[in-house]
Structure formats: structure tokens, C-alpha cells
Design a protein around this motif. Structure first.
Motif: not given
Length: 314
Positions: A60-64, A98-102, A145-153
Motif C-alpha cells: 500500500g503506502d508503506i515501505s516494508h 528514507l524520504k521525509q514523509g515516508e 516497528p512502524e513510523w513516519t519519517v518526520d524530520q529534514p534531511a
């Protein structure tokens, strides 16, 4: 035809120190008790290995992502092979880019004979995804674990963090880079992974007469190895074209601090640190990195990266 150049990236000098508190870098070379390098200036015969990028499956919208902690055998020094630990391989691990928001999920399987964990050093993550001592993974088990990348480069790293065993498990070889990208990266920064953008983990290890990795030379704050490695290799170089390159430096040692600079006192641009990208590049000729610290350097000439003595203030 573009002229080929060599950047020698092994940290040569015996002028490196393991310390608990830090002071400024000095300009003179020196020797540290229990420290020496078995690599001479003429022995840069190995191409620097670049950790592979960890590929993700899409759900789906999750990178595994899948990471396997495992034991293996590595040929590091000429004396012979050594038993090591690694992630998806025998020693060290792949780079997690990883990308910000991923949105991501990481399945971490422990195929080691000891309970351990995996901590995302520098990542902004929920407490239950942090991977500290409270998130131990028993042999044969998988932690996801699961999370969303929430930080700049930023240039980050992952490493084990089990209670009372962190130093030993990092020393055996568990660890690797995390690179976070965002849309604000200046276009003039080198950005092609393994071509002009290189992750370089610096570590000190000790080996016995047969080449086996040994835990020895404790000096108060931790182990001080007698051989300096870059990306798990000693005597490494990077061959590049006549171009500017980026070095993402990580001190992955468990106790030793490095005062890093270029030969002939040439300057470099510091473009990022632990907290991410600087507002503007900073011209330096030395940078001090303690265990776990990172720095991104921008360099455009043929030089040798080395470690210098620094003032401990004692």
C-alpha cells in the motif's frame, strides 16, 4: 577524458584518542596509549566498500524493509578471517535511505545467539519504535516497528542498544547508516550514492595473531582498538573523477574520539552535522567526532583523510 583521482580514506595516524570529555583539535600529530595503525601510508590497496542500499517492498503506502541480524565470517586483516556480526551480511549493514514523509515498517529478525535490539540513532520515532533496551529481540524472534519519517534531511545511523551489551554488540559489527532526504537539498551538493556521495563509518578494532576480532585494550571509557577501519576495511581508497565529493562521516567506535582533517592542512566544507544540514557551508581544516557523532564534508581535491592529535585539556 576525465582525470581519475584517489581519495585515501583510511584514518592513518596513531594520533587518535579515546576520551570521555572533549576539547579542541590540535595541529600536531601525536600518539595515544594503546593506539597504532597497522596500515602505512603506502598500503591503500583496497577500494572502499560502499554499503548497499536496502531495498523496500511496497505494501500500500508503506515501505516494508527487512533486516536480519546474523553472525558470519569476514576477512578484515591479512592474518586471517574473523567471526563477526552484521545485518543482511557478515559485517556491518546496508544503508537505509528514507524520504521525509515516508511511512515505513522494518522487520528486524534476530538470528544471533544473544538477545539484542536495534536503535535508530537520531531518528524521530515513537517510543515503541525506538529500539532501546526496552525493545529487546530474543534469538529467533522478529521485531517490527512502524513510523513516519518526520524530520529534514540528515545522516543518521542504526545500532544495537541492549542493556549492558551495547558496546560489545556494536564492536562485533552491528551497525549501519540511515540517510534521510528531503526536497530542500541544494542542487550543488553531491548526491549520487556511491559515486560522489559516500558513507564512511570509522571504527577501531583489535585482532589477535590469527586475525580474529578480540575485545581487548579497555581504557576506562571502553575498548580502544589497535587497527582503524573505514567501512569495515583497512587501507581503503576511493577513486573518483575530477569532481567534488561528499563524505558522510560517522564515528562508529565505542570509545575513541577522532580529530579529522586533510593532508597538507587543506580546508573542506562542513555542510551537515548530527542535527542535519547547516544554514551555510562552514570552512574548516579539522573536525572532532566523538562516538556516534556524524558530519558531512564537501571536498574537491585529491587528499588523504587522517586523524590528528587533539588537546584533551588535561
Amino acid at each position: 577524458m576525465r582525470r581519475r583521482q584517489f581519495l585515501r580514506v583510511a584514518v592513518l595516524s596513531a594520533g587518535v584518542w579515546g576520551v570521555g570529555s572533549l576539547a579542541g583539535c590540535g595541529s600536531q600529530e601525536g600518539s595515544a596509549s594503546g593506539s597504532r595503525s597497522i596500515t602505512s601510508a603506502s598500503e591503500f590497496s583496497t577500494a572502499l566498500p560502499v554499503p548497499p542500499l536496502l531495498e523496500a517492498a511496497r505494501n500500500g503506502d508503506i515501505s516494508h524493509y527487512s533486516m536480519r541480524l546474523q553472525a558470519g565470517t569476514s576477512s578484515i586483516v591479512p592474518a586471517g578471517p574473523s567471526t563477526t556480526w552484521g545485518i543482511n551480511g557478515p559485517f556491518l549493514g546496508p544503508t537505509l535511505r528514507l524520504k521525509q514523509g515516508e511511512k515505513l515498517r522494518v522487520d528486524v529478525k534476530n538470528d544471533l545467539p544473544e538477545t539484542t535490539s536495534l536503535h535508530w540513532h537520531g531518528m524521530r520515532v515513537p517510543a515503541d519504535a525506538d529500539g532501546g533496551p526496552h525493545s529487546e529481540i530474543a534469538p529467533g524472534e522478529t521485531w517490527s516497528p512502524e513510523w513516519t519519517v518526520d524530520q529534514p534531511a540528515a545522516t543518521l545511523w542504526y545500532h544495537p542498544h541492549p542493556h549492558g551489551k551495547t558496546e560489545s554488540h556494536v564492536y562485533k559489527g552491528l551497525g549501519g547508516f540511515i540517510i534521510v532526504d528531503d526536497t530542500e537539498e541544494p542542487t550543488e551538493f553531491p548526491h549520487e550514492y556511491g559515486v560522489d556521495d559516500f558513507p564512511v563509518i570509522i571504527q577501531d578494532k583489535s585482532f589477535d595473531e590469527s586475525g580474529e576480532l578480540v575485545e581487548a585494550n579497555r581504557a576506562g571509557v571502553g575498548m580502544l582498538g589497535n587497527t582503524i577501519l573505514t567501512n569495515g576495511t583497512h587501507g581503503a581508497h576511493i577513486e573518483v573523477g575530477a569532481q567534488r565529493i561528499r563524505l558522510r562521516l560517522l564515528n562508529g567506535s565505542t570509545a575513541r574520539t577522532y580529530c579529522l582533517g586533510l593532508t597538507e592542512d587543506r580546508t573542506f566544507e562542513l555542510i551537515a552535522t548530527d542535527g542535519g544540514r547547516l544554514a551555510a557551508p562552514l570552512q574548516l581544516d579539522r573536525i572532532l567526532l566523538s562516538p556516534g557523532e556524524r558530519a558531512d564534508l564537501n571536498e574537491g581535491d585529491t587528499v588523504r583523510l587522517r586523524s590528528f592529535a587533539h588537546d584533551l585539556g588535561v
